[in-house]
Design an enzyme around this catalytic site. Structure first.
Site, mmCIF file in Angstrom:
data_model
loop_
_atom_site.group_PDB
_atom_site.id
_atom_site.type_symbol
_atom_site.label_atom_id
_atom_site.label_comp_id
_atom_site.label_asym_id
_atom_site.label_seq_id
_atom_site.Cartn_x
_atom_site.Cartn_y
_atom_site.Cartn_z
ATOM 1 N N HIS A 147 -4.970 22.007 67.584
ATOM 2 C CA HIS A 147 -3.505 22.082 67.588
ATOM 3 C C HIS A 147 -3.005 22.551 68.953
ATOM 4 O O HIS A 147 -2.616 23.700 69.142
ATOM 5 C CB HIS A 147 -3.017 23.013 66.473
ATOM 6 C CG HIS A 147 -3.239 22.453 65.109
ATOM 7 N ND1 HIS A 147 -4.310 22.805 64.322
ATOM 8 C CD2 HIS A 147 -2.533 21.531 64.384
ATOM 9 C CE1 HIS A 147 -4.249 22.154 63.169
ATOM 10 N NE2 HIS A 147 -3.184 21.370 63.177
ATOM 11 N N PHE A 187 -1.280 20.913 73.029
ATOM 12 C CA PHE A 187 -0.271 19.984 73.538
ATOM 13 C C PHE A 187 -0.772 18.540 73.519
ATOM 14 O O PHE A 187 0.017 17.609 73.354
ATOM 15 C CB PHE A 187 0.147 20.377 74.953
ATOM 16 C CG PHE A 187 1.223 19.492 75.528
ATOM 17 C CD1 PHE A 187 2.475 19.426 74.941
ATOM 18 C CD2 PHE A 187 0.978 18.697 76.640
ATOM 19 C CE1 PHE A 187 3.478 18.602 75.461
ATOM 20 C CE2 PHE A 187 1.966 17.876 77.161
ATOM 21 C CZ PHE A 187 3.216 17.827 76.574
ATOM 22 N N ARG A 188 -2.074 18.339 73.654
ATOM 23 C CA ARG A 188 -2.609 16.980 73.589
ATOM 24 C C ARG A 188 -2.377 16.392 72.193
ATOM 25 O O ARG A 188 -2.053 15.208 72.050
ATOM 26 C CB ARG A 188 -4.100 16.984 73.935
ATOM 27 C CG ARG A 188 -4.668 15.601 74.222
ATOM 28 C CD ARG A 188 -6.167 15.690 74.481
ATOM 29 N NE ARG A 188 -6.451 16.537 75.637
ATOM 30 C CZ ARG A 188 -6.518 16.105 76.887
ATOM 31 N NH1 ARG A 188 -6.311 14.822 77.145
ATOM 32 N NH2 ARG A 188 -6.792 16.916 77.883
ATOM 33 N N HIS A 189 -2.548 17.206 71.152
ATOM 34 C CA HIS A 189 -2.250 16.746 69.786
ATOM 35 C C HIS A 189 -0.754 16.438 69.653
ATOM 36 O O HIS A 189 -0.374 15.420 69.050
ATOM 37 C CB HIS A 189 -2.649 17.834 68.778
ATOM 38 C CG HIS A 189 -2.136 17.597 67.393
ATOM 39 N ND1 HIS A 189 -2.562 16.552 66.594
ATOM 40 C CD2 HIS A 189 -1.211 18.280 66.642
ATOM 41 C CE1 HIS A 189 -1.934 16.603 65.431
ATOM 42 N NE2 HIS A 189 -1.113 17.638 65.434
ATOM 43 N N HIS A 234 6.516 19.542 66.294
ATOM 44 C CA HIS A 234 6.037 19.790 64.928
ATOM 45 C C HIS A 234 4.966 20.870 64.818
ATOM 46 O O HIS A 234 4.779 21.445 63.742
ATOM 47 C CB HIS A 234 5.520 18.486 64.308
ATOM 48 C CG HIS A 234 4.111 18.155 64.691
ATOM 49 N ND1 HIS A 234 3.774 17.633 65.928
ATOM 50 C CD2 HIS A 234 2.944 18.298 64.002
ATOM 51 C CE1 HIS A 234 2.472 17.452 65.972
ATOM 52 N NE2 HIS A 234 1.931 17.844 64.822
ATOM 53 N N ASP A 235 4.229 21.204 65.891
ATOM 54 C CA ASP A 235 3.181 22.241 65.815
ATOM 55 C C ASP A 235 3.364 23.325 66.884
ATOM 56 O O ASP A 235 2.385 23.955 67.303
ATOM 57 C CB ASP A 235 1.788 21.613 65.951
ATOM 58 C CG ASP A 235 1.197 21.208 64.612
ATOM 59 O OD1 ASP A 235 1.579 21.821 63.597
ATOM 60 O OD2 ASP A 235 0.385 20.274 64.570
ATOM 61 N N ASP A 282 1.224 12.536 62.121
ATOM 62 C CA ASP A 282 0.552 13.829 62.267
ATOM 63 C C ASP A 282 -0.936 13.733 61.972
ATOM 64 O O ASP A 282 -1.741 14.450 62.577
ATOM 65 C CB ASP A 282 1.220 14.837 61.323
ATOM 66 C CG ASP A 282 0.711 16.259 61.536
ATOM 67 O OD1 ASP A 282 0.253 16.565 62.660
ATOM 68 O OD2 ASP A 282 0.779 17.059 60.589
ATOM 69 N N ALA A 297 -16.686 15.566 55.745
ATOM 70 C CA ALA A 297 -15.341 16.049 56.071
ATOM 71 C C ALA A 297 -14.334 14.909 56.100
ATOM 72 O O ALA A 297 -13.167 15.087 55.755
ATOM 73 C CB ALA A 297 -15.351 16.769 57.417
ATOM 74 N N GLN A 298 -14.775 13.699 56.495
ATOM 75 C CA GLN A 298 -13.842 12.598 56.733
ATOM 76 C C GLN A 298 -13.717 11.620 55.577
ATOM 77 O O GLN A 298 -12.644 11.073 55.353
ATOM 78 C CB GLN A 298 -14.261 11.842 58.001
ATOM 79 C CG GLN A 298 -14.047 12.643 59.291
ATOM 80 C CD GLN A 298 -12.597 13.040 59.467
ATOM 81 O OE1 GLN A 298 -12.205 14.159 59.154
ATOM 82 N NE2 GLN A 298 -11.787 12.133 59.950
#
Length: 542
Positions: A264, A266-268, A304-305, A414, A464-465
């Protein structure tokens, strides 16, 4: 009257006590028990002793108020006609007492077995001891926390002084309301249009690869330039009459208030905003929504984050952090992102909506808050079900339909990394797992519950995915596909391919586990640092 008076007259008897005459007077209304106690006291016999009363001939006399009276008469100093109190022989009652005691013992034993009295006593004693110890430890912990708060406040004040007043709000401890999130006053030295035509075209597609900027010292400047271009390209600068310098300062303030987290960061923020920009073009939303809607979608994506601490809502609530307390356990992070976003916009030098009418700004603000709060995954089912009810008869002139669509769009953006090519998406999985593992390590250290999908000792990349793609991503994007069929080829099919990819990896892991007893789980963590160059200083203008 005479008979009535005689019925209340006391009764007198005479006893032979060790050769002496003892006079005893008692009321005719005394109980036999009281008379027995009186006789015991008069005869120097312990109370509650079983006794009997006999006349001179050895005849038993009933001990009660109706017993016959006697009189003291002496014949050569020898008492006659006197009653004598005699203790009963213990042997006469011994057998009965033994039986009674045995019965009592059996009853007590049965009660003890039925109610486990001894065990309960032991358990209660142990629990009381544990509670006393816990209270003592909690008291020590409170003292330590208070000391830590003071140290952190002092350190934060020093950092704020050094960094020109920027607040680095911690979620675990208090933060000051009086300070604002202030970006640097200088304008970043990137021109308005420095993007190649190839980059401009790539920005409109979900395949955009943000990782090719990873080792570039000015990666943030490039992302800031792209975001600035998007606002110009969509006509938002003109629509909201934004000062271009204010837009630059606002973007810089946004970038400075994203933390250096593995995921989480700035790249995200940039990837979510770029995906929103791409979906606007892919779905031709400019033809269906207003420019105000475009501005709401893009600004919500950018904000948003904001100031995400790297620990999710579950941790905030379980650890009872300042954010969880402040927002009553209701989407604490998302509420915080909204608050930070509008703290930045409240600064005159960063207010991109400064030239918008007050009533319009209120509507924009409420809409942005609605979209950011929609990114809380705890509300995923609620929001998707609402959209499913509307999608078959969707009406772009219906405000509620459009509001629901915008909420689904920001949710799609997101969590859209798996829409991108594998070589772009997979590093994001590594970064997310790295952030999860940092949280689960902290939860273990603090004695908090740990989610299995965050535990480095339990989770693998495929496990996880697979579930997330199958049960969250594909159903949501397939629902959007009903409204925008062009989404299937560009976004839904890549998700299906990604699901198949991770299922193949899981089969390999399972096979390796059978052979070696250990999962292969290759490349669990990203070979490149998820946080490298995330906060490269932006040079000042001369």
């Amino acid at each position: 009257m005479g008979s009535s008076s005689s019925s209340y007259a006391p009764k007198t008897i005479y006893l032979d006590v060790d050769g002496k005459v003892q006079k005893v007077i008692f009321s005719r209304h005394c109980s036999p028990c009281d008379i027995r106690e009186l006789l015991c006291s008069s005869s120097n016999i312990p109370r509650n002793t079983a006794i009997m009363l006999v006349d001179p001939e050895g005849t038993l006399v009933s001990i009660d108020p109706t017993m016959p009276t006697n009189s003291p008469r002496y014949v050569i100093h020898t008492p006659s006609n006197l009653y004598k109190v005699m203790p009963l022989c213990t042997g006469q009652l011994g057998e009965k007492e033994d039986m009674f005691q045995n019965a009592l013992s059996q009853v007590a034993d049965q009660f003890s077995r039925a109610f486990r009295i001894n065990e309960l006593k032991t358990e209660v004693t142990n629990r009381l001891a544990m509670l006393e110890k816990r209270v003592e430890l909690e008291g020590l912990k409170v003292v330590e926390i208070e000391n830590c708060k003071k140290d952190l406040k002092k350190l934060r004040d020093e950092m704020a002084t050094r960094t020109g007043g920027r607040v680095s709000c911690t979620c675990k401890y208090n933060f000051d309301d009086g300070k604002k999130l202030c970006p640097r006053r200088d304008v970043p030295s990137y021109p308005k249009y420095t993007l190649s035509q190839e980059t401009i075209e790539a920005l409109k597609k979900p395949t955009f690869d943000v990782w090719h900027w990873e080792h570039n010292e000015v990666s943030h400047i490039q992302m800031l330039s792209c975001l600035e271009y998007m606002y110009h390209d969509l006509g938002l600068v003109k629509e909201f009459n934004m000062n271009p310098i204010t837009l630059k300062r606002w973007l810089l303030g946004i970038q400075e208030n994203y933390r250096n987290n593995p995921f989480h960061n700035f790249r995200h923020c940039f990837c979510v905003s770029q995906m929103m920009y791409g979906m606007i073009h892919l779905c031709s939303l400019q033809e269906k929504l207003t420019l105000t809607d475009m501005g709401i979608l893009m600004t919500a994506a950018v904000c948003h984050d904001l100031d995400h601490p790297g620990y999710n809502n579950t941790y905030q609530i379980n650890a009872r952090t300042e954010l969880a307390v402040r927002y009553n356990d209701i989407s604490p992070l998302e509420n915080h992102h909204c608050a930070v976003a509008f703290q930045i916009i409240s600064l005159p030098e960063c207010n991109i909506f400064a030239n918008v009418e007050l009533e319009v700004f209120k509507q924009i603000r409420q809409a942005i808050i609605t979209l950011i709060l929609a990114t809380d995954m705890a509300r995923h089912g609620e929001i998707l079900d609402s959209f499913k009810q509307k999608v078959d008869n969707f009406d772009f002139t219906n405000e509620e339909h459009v509001r629901c669509l915008k909420m689904v769009l920001i949710k799609c953006c997101d969590i859209s990394n798996e829409v991108r090519p594998t070589e772009v998406a997979e590093p994001w999985v590594d970064c997310l797992l790295e952030e999860y593992f940092l949280q689960s390590d902290r939860e273990k250290a603090e004695g908090l519950p740990v989610a299995p999908f965050m535990d480095r000792d339990k989770v693998t990349k495929p496990t996880a995915q697979i579930g997330f793609i199958k049960f969250v991503l594909i159903p949501m994007f397939e629902t959007v596909m009903k409204l925008f069929p062009q989404v299937e080829e560009v976004m839904v099919q890549p998700l299906r391919d990604s699901r198949d990819h991770y299922e193949e990896l899981k089969q390999i892991d399972d096979a390796m586990t059978e052979v070696t007893g250990k999962p292969s789980n290759p490349g669990l963590l990203c070979p490149r640092s998820c946080t490298s160059n995330l906060h490269t200083p932006i040079p000042h203008l001369p």
